[in-house]
Design a protein around this motif. Structure first.
Motif, PDB file in Angstrom:
ATOM      1  N   UNK A 235     -51.050 -71.481 -81.173  1.00 34.39           N
ATOM      2  CA  UNK A 235     -50.455 -70.165 -80.931  1.00 34.39           C
ATOM      3  C   UNK A 235     -49.378 -70.218 -79.858  1.00 34.39           C
TER       4      UNK A 235
ATOM      5  N   UNK B 101     -44.863 -68.423 -77.442  1.00 37.84           N
ATOM      6  CA  UNK B 101     -45.640 -67.797 -78.526  1.00 37.84           C
ATOM      7  C   UNK B 101     -44.861 -66.732 -79.284  1.00 37.84           C
ATOM      8  N   UNK B 102     -43.991 -66.002 -78.588  1.00 43.39           N
ATOM      9  CA  UNK B 102     -43.336 -64.897 -79.272  1.00 43.39           C
ATOM     10  C   UNK B 102     -42.337 -65.375 -80.326  1.00 43.39           C
TER      11      UNK B 102
ATOM     12  N   UNK C  45     -46.485 -66.242 -85.472  1.00 39.83           N
ATOM     13  CA  UNK C  45     -47.864 -66.346 -85.932  1.00 39.83           C
ATOM     14  C   UNK C  45     -48.550 -65.000 -85.694  1.00 39.83           C
TER      15      UNK C  45
ATOM     16  N   UNK D  51     -52.381 -63.358 -84.916  1.00 41.82           N
ATOM     17  CA  UNK D  51     -53.686 -63.850 -84.466  1.00 41.82           C
ATOM     18  C   UNK D  51     -54.689 -62.717 -84.395  1.00 41.82           C
TER      19      UNK D  51
ATOM     20  N   UNK E 281     -57.287 -55.117 -79.310  1.00 41.21           N
ATOM     21  CA  UNK E 281     -56.355 -54.033 -79.602  1.00 41.21           C
ATOM     22  C   UNK E 281     -55.887 -53.438 -78.287  1.00 41.21           C
ATOM     23  N   UNK E 282     -54.734 -52.762 -78.329  1.00 39.49           N
ATOM     24  CA  UNK E 282     -54.242 -52.129 -77.106  1.00 39.49           C
ATOM     25  C   UNK E 282     -54.861 -50.746 -77.020  1.00 39.49           C
TER      26      UNK E 282
ATOM     27  N   UNK F 138     -52.951 -47.348 -77.042  1.00 41.54           N
ATOM     28  CA  UNK F 138     -52.080 -46.997 -78.166  1.00 41.54           C
ATOM     29  C   UNK F 138     -52.935 -46.573 -79.353  1.00 41.54           C
TER      30      UNK F 138
ATOM     31  N   UNK G 252     -46.426 -52.206 -83.041  1.00 40.56           N
ATOM     32  CA  UNK G 252     -46.005 -52.836 -81.782  1.00 40.56           C
ATOM     33  C   UNK G 252     -45.327 -54.204 -81.977  1.00 40.56           C
ATOM     34  N   UNK G 253     -45.937 -55.110 -82.755  1.00 39.85           N
ATOM     35  CA  UNK G 253     -45.268 -56.407 -82.938  1.00 39.85           C
ATOM     36  C   UNK G 253     -43.909 -56.265 -83.622  1.00 39.85           C
TER      37      UNK G 253
ATOM     38  N   UNK H  41     -41.205 -55.162 -81.212  1.00 42.19           N
ATOM     39  CA  UNK H  41     -40.713 -56.254 -80.386  1.00 42.19           C
ATOM     40  C   UNK H  41     -39.791 -57.174 -81.178  1.00 42.19           C
TER      41      UNK H  41
ATOM     42  N   UNK I 252     -52.698 -55.599 -87.665  1.00 42.82           N
ATOM     43  CA  UNK I 252     -51.641 -55.841 -86.679  1.00 42.82           C
ATOM     44  C   UNK I 252     -51.088 -57.256 -86.824  1.00 42.82           C
TER      45      UNK I 252
ATOM     46  N   UNK J  29     -46.388 -58.049 -88.981  1.00 38.55           N
ATOM     47  CA  UNK J  29     -45.171 -58.765 -88.600  1.00 38.55           C
ATOM     48  C   UNK J  29     -44.832 -59.857 -89.595  1.00 38.55           C
TER      49      UNK J  29
END
Lengths: 365, 299
Positions: free
Chosen positions: A49, A71-72, A76, A78, A85-86, A89, A97-98, A101, A145, A149
Motif C-alpha cells: 500500500x 500511497x496516494x 490502490x 484498501x 471510515x471517517x 463524514x 472523499x477519495x 482528492x 469507498x 476510486x
C-alpha cells in the motif's frame, strides 16, 4: 494489473517484519496472505500500500518499481478490519472523499458514488454517519469507498474479523463474487484459513516474516510443503505422530508405541531409514472400524476414546494410541463414550511425512 | 442497576446525593456570601447589615467601579486579549506537537516527552527572575519587542510577553493532552486517508483534527480560563496599570496602607467570574471529555 514482490524485506532494528518475500500476482488474481498474528502478512500488505517503506527488495506494479511511490499515487483501494471510515463524514462523503482528492468532477463523483452504493446495497444510507450503521453496513461502506476510486489493486486487511459469524459467511461470498465480476487484482490478509481457502485463487502462507508456501488452496491442503502449513491449514487440524519408518521384506511400515501401519511405497520412500519422522494424517482420513477384531488390513490400529466433542454433524473424538493422541471425525450415531475401545483405520494413501528437524515435507520438497 | 425499586435500592440512589449535598453546602455558602456582600455595606454572616449594625444596608456602591473607574474596562479587555491569545497559541502548538509525538517516530522523542513533563512539574515562581531577563532582552528586538498592535509585542511590560511566558508554561500539559487524544485515533483511519490520496498535513487537518474536536475544545477552555484568571505572571511582568489584567487589578485594591473594602473586592471578583461562568455553562460537556479520555461516537 500484475503485481510482483521480489525479496521484499521489512526490518525494525533487529526485528524482521517480513523477510525475503517473493510473491507474483497475476492480473485479476485473488491472493490470500494467510498466517497467525505477527507473521508479517499485514506488514507485507502495508508495504504494497505504500504505508511502510521496504528495507530491501522490490515492489512492482506491472513493470514499474513502486518502492518510493507515496500511497496516494499508487491507485490502490484498501479495506481495513476496523473499517476506518471517517466518522465525521456521512456515507456519501466517505464514498466521494477519495475521488475528491483525485479531482474527479463533481457530477461524475456523484454518479460513481451512487453506482457503487447500489452495488453494495447501501444506497439508502447515504446521509447517515458511520456511527449510526451496523458493523456489516460499515464494512460495505468501507468496501464501497475502496471501489469508487476505481483502483487497480484492492487490498483487504482482515476485513471480516469484526463481523459476527453469520455475516462473515455472507460477506465472504459477496466479496468473492464482487472481485470476480470486477476483475480487480486483490490481496487479502487473513488469519482464518477457511476464508483463505474459500476465497483465494492462490494462498501465501507466512510465518515469522517468512513465506512458507504459495500455491492454490487444494494444493495447500493436499500437498503441504512444511509441517507448519500442514498444521495451520485444515479444521480440525492435521494429526501429527512421531514415528519411525522401517523397511522389511520390501514393505514400508510406520511404527511407534501402540501403532504399526503399512505405508505405500510412493508415500514413505524418503521417510524410510530416518530414525524419527513426523507422520501427518488428517482427521477425515481416519475412520472407525466396526465389528470384531482380527483378520483385517494392516492399517488398523487399536486405541481408546479419550475425549468426545459433539460438533453437530460429526463428533470429534480424541483417541489415545499408546502415548499419542489423534483426532477423528466420526458419525455421532456410533454413540462412542469415554474409555470405549476403538479400532482406527489409517488411510495411508493420504498420509504426509515431515522431517522434524527441518520441518520440510518428505513428499513434496 | 437493580430493576426492583425496593427500599434498599432507593436508598442507594438517594444516599450519595445526600452526602454530596452536605459536602457542597460550605462551598455554596461562600458563593452566596460573595453575591450578598457585593450588594451590602457590610455583612454579618450571610445577613447584610448597615454601618450601624442593623439588618439592611443594601447598596450598589460596591459596583461603582464599573462606571467610575475607566481602567476596569481596559484591564478586562487586556485579560480577554491574554486569554484568547494564550488559547490560540496553546491549541495550535499542542495540536501540531501532539500529533507529531503521537504518530512520528524520531530520535529523542521519548526524551522530549519526559523533559516536558519535568518542566510541567517545575514551579513557575522559581523561573520568574530568569524569565524577566529573557523578556528584557526580547524588548530590545525591533517590532517584535514592543511594536505589535493589540498585544503590544512580546517583550517586558506587554500583554504579548505575558502570553509568551504563559504559553511556555501551559504547553507541556497541552502537548500531553493532545498526544493522548491523537493516540486514541486508530492508525487505520490515517492509513486509509493516505491511501485515499491525502498528504500527511491534509490527513492531520481534514481527518484527524475533526476527530479530536472535543479534546481541542477542552484544551481551549482550560487555556482560556487559566489565561483569564492568571495573576502571578501578569502581575510580575506588567508594571503599567493600563496594560494590567483584571486579576492584577483586583490585587491593587488590597493596598497595604488603607483599610480593605472586602465588599468591593467581592464585586470585582464576581465581575471577573461572570464571563468564566457563562463560558463554562456552554462548554462543560467538552470539559468532561478530558476525564472521559477521548471522543465518543463513530468508530
Amino acid at each position: 494489473m500484475k503485481l510482483k514482490l521480489e525479496n521484499l524485506t521489512k526490518r525494525w532494528g533487529a526485528v524482521y517484519g517480513a523477510r525475503d518475500v517473493n510473491i507474483e500476482v497475476k492480473d485479476g488474481e485473488f491472493v490470500a496472505l494467510l498466517g497467525p498474528s505477527g507473521c508479517g502478512k499485514t506488514t507485507t500488505l502495508l508495504m504494497v500500500a505504500g504505508i511502510y517503506k521496504p528495507t530491501a527488495g522490490v515492489i512492482r506494479f506491472g513493470e514499474r518499481v513502486m518502492n518510493r511511490v507515496p500511497p496516494k499515487n499508487r491507485n490502490v483501494g484498501m479495506v481495513f478490519q476496523s473499517y476506518a471510515l471517517y466518522p465525521h463524514m456521512t456515507v456519501f462523503e466517505n464514498l466521494v472523499f477519495p475521488m475528491k482528492l483525485k479531482r474527479v468532477p463533481a457530477k461524475e463523483r456523484r454518479e460513481r458514488a451512487q453506482q457503487v452504493a447500489e452495488m453494495m446495497g447501501i444506497g439508502h444510507l447515504m446521509d447517515r454517519k458511520p456511527g449510526q450503521l451496523s458493523g456489516g453496513q460499515q464494512q460495505r461502506v468501507a468496501l464501497g469507498r475502496a471501489l469508487t476510486k476505481q483502483p487497480e489493486l484492492l487490498l483487504f486487511d482482515e476485513p471480516l474479523s469484526n463481523l459476527d459469524a453469520r455475516l462473515r459467511l455472507s460477506m465472504r461470498a459477496e466479496i468473492k463474487r464482487l472481485q470476480v465480476n470486477l476483475g480487480i487484482t486483490s490481496i487479502y490478509v487473513t488469519h482464518d484459513q477457511v476464508e483463505a481457502m474459500t476465497m483465494a485463487d492462490r494462498i501465501a502462507v507466512m510465518r515469522d516474516g517468512l513465506l512458507e508456501a504459495y500455491c492454490p488452496p487444494d494444493e495447500l491442503y493436499d500437498r503441504p510443503a512444511t509441517l507448519f502449513v500442514a498444521g495451520f491449514v485444515g479444521n480440525p487440524p492435521m494429526n501429527f505422530l512421531d514415528v519411525e519408518v522401517t523397511q522389511a521384506n520390501g514393505e514400508l511400515r510406520a511404527r511407534c508405541l501402540g501403532l504399526d501401519v503399512a505405508v505405500p511405497a510412493e508415500r514413505g520412500a524418503r521417510a524410510a531409514g530416518k530414525p524419527k519422522v513426523t507422520l501427518g494424517i488428517r482427521p477425515e482420513d481416519l475412520s472407525i472400524v466396526l465389528g470384531e477384531p482380527g483378520g483385517e488390513a494392516d492399517t488398523v490400529v487399536a486405541g481408546e476414546v479419550y475425549v468426545v466433542e459433539p460438533l453437530g454433524r460429526d463428533d470429534l473424538i480424541d483417541v489415545q494410541i499408546g502415548q499419542s493422541h489423534v483426532n477423528v471425525l466420526v458419525n455421532p450415531g456410533l454413540g462412542l463414550r469415554l474409555g470405549d475401545p476403538v479400532r482406527l483405520k489409517f488411510n495411508m494413501e493420504k498420509a504426509q511425512f515431515f522431517d522434524p528437524e527441518t520441518e520440510q515435507s518428505l513428499l513434496w520438497r | 442497576m437493580d430493576d426492583r425499586m425496593g427500599v434498599g435500592s432507593r436508598w442507594r440512589a438517594v444516599l450519595p446525593l445526600l452526602v454530596m449535598a452536605v459536602l457542597t453546602v460550605p462551598i455554596l455558602m461562600g458563593y452566596v456570601w460573595i453575591i450578598i456582600s457585593t450588594f451590602s455595606q457590610r455583612t454579618y454572616g450571610l445577613v447584610p447589615v448597615d454601618s450601624a449594625g442593623r439588618v439592611g444596608g443594601l447598596t450598589l456602591e460596591n459596583w461603582a467601579f464599573l462606571w467610575e473607574d475607566p481602567n476596569i474596562w481596559k484591564v478586562t479587555l487586556n485579560s480577554f486579549t491574554l486569554a484568547v491569545g494564550l488559547t490560540i497559541g496553546v491549541v495550535l502548538v499542542s495540536a501540531l506537537a501532539g500529533y507529531a509525538l503521537s504518530r512520528i517516530s524520531f530520535p529523542g522523542r521519548k526524551a522530549f516527552l519526559g523533559t516536558t513533563l519535568i518542566l510541567h512539574a517545575f514551579p513557575s515562581v522559581t523561573l520568574l527572575i530568569s524569565i524577566y531577563f529573557v523578556l528584557r532582552w526580547i524588548t530590545r528586538v525591533p517590532i517584535l519587542g514592543r511594536g505589535i498592535p493589540v498585544i503590544g509585542g512580546f517583550g517586558y511590560d506587554t500583554v504579548g510577553g505575558v502570553i509568551l511566558v504563559m504559553l511556555a508554561l501551559q504547553l507541556p500539559l497541552g502537548v500531553w493532552l493532545m498526544k493522548g487524544f491523537f493516540d486514541n485515533i486508530s492508525w487505520d483511519m490515517e492509513r486509509a486517508a493516505l491511501i485515499d490520496g491525502c498528504t500527511r498535513l491534509r490527513v492531520w487537518w481534514q481527518i484527524i483534527m475533526p476527530q479530536i474536536k472535543p479534546g481541542i475544545a477542552a484544551l481551549a477552555i482550560f487555556s482560556f480560563i487559566s489565561g483569564w484568571n492568571e495573576f502571578l505572571i501578569p502581575y510580575t511582568y506588567i508594571t503599567d496599570q493600563e496594560k494590567s489584567t483584571i486579576a492584577a487589578y483586583l490585587r491593587s485594591l488590597m493596598s497595604d496602607t488603607a483599610p480593605v473594602n472586602y465588599s468591593q473586592i467581592a464585586a470585582v471578583g464576581l465581575f471577573q467570574l461572570i464571563p468564566v461562568m457563562i463560558f463554562f455553562i456552554f462548554t462543560q460537556e467538552y470539559l468532561l471529555s478530558i476525564f472521559a479520555g477521548g471522543s465518543k461516537g463513530g468508530t
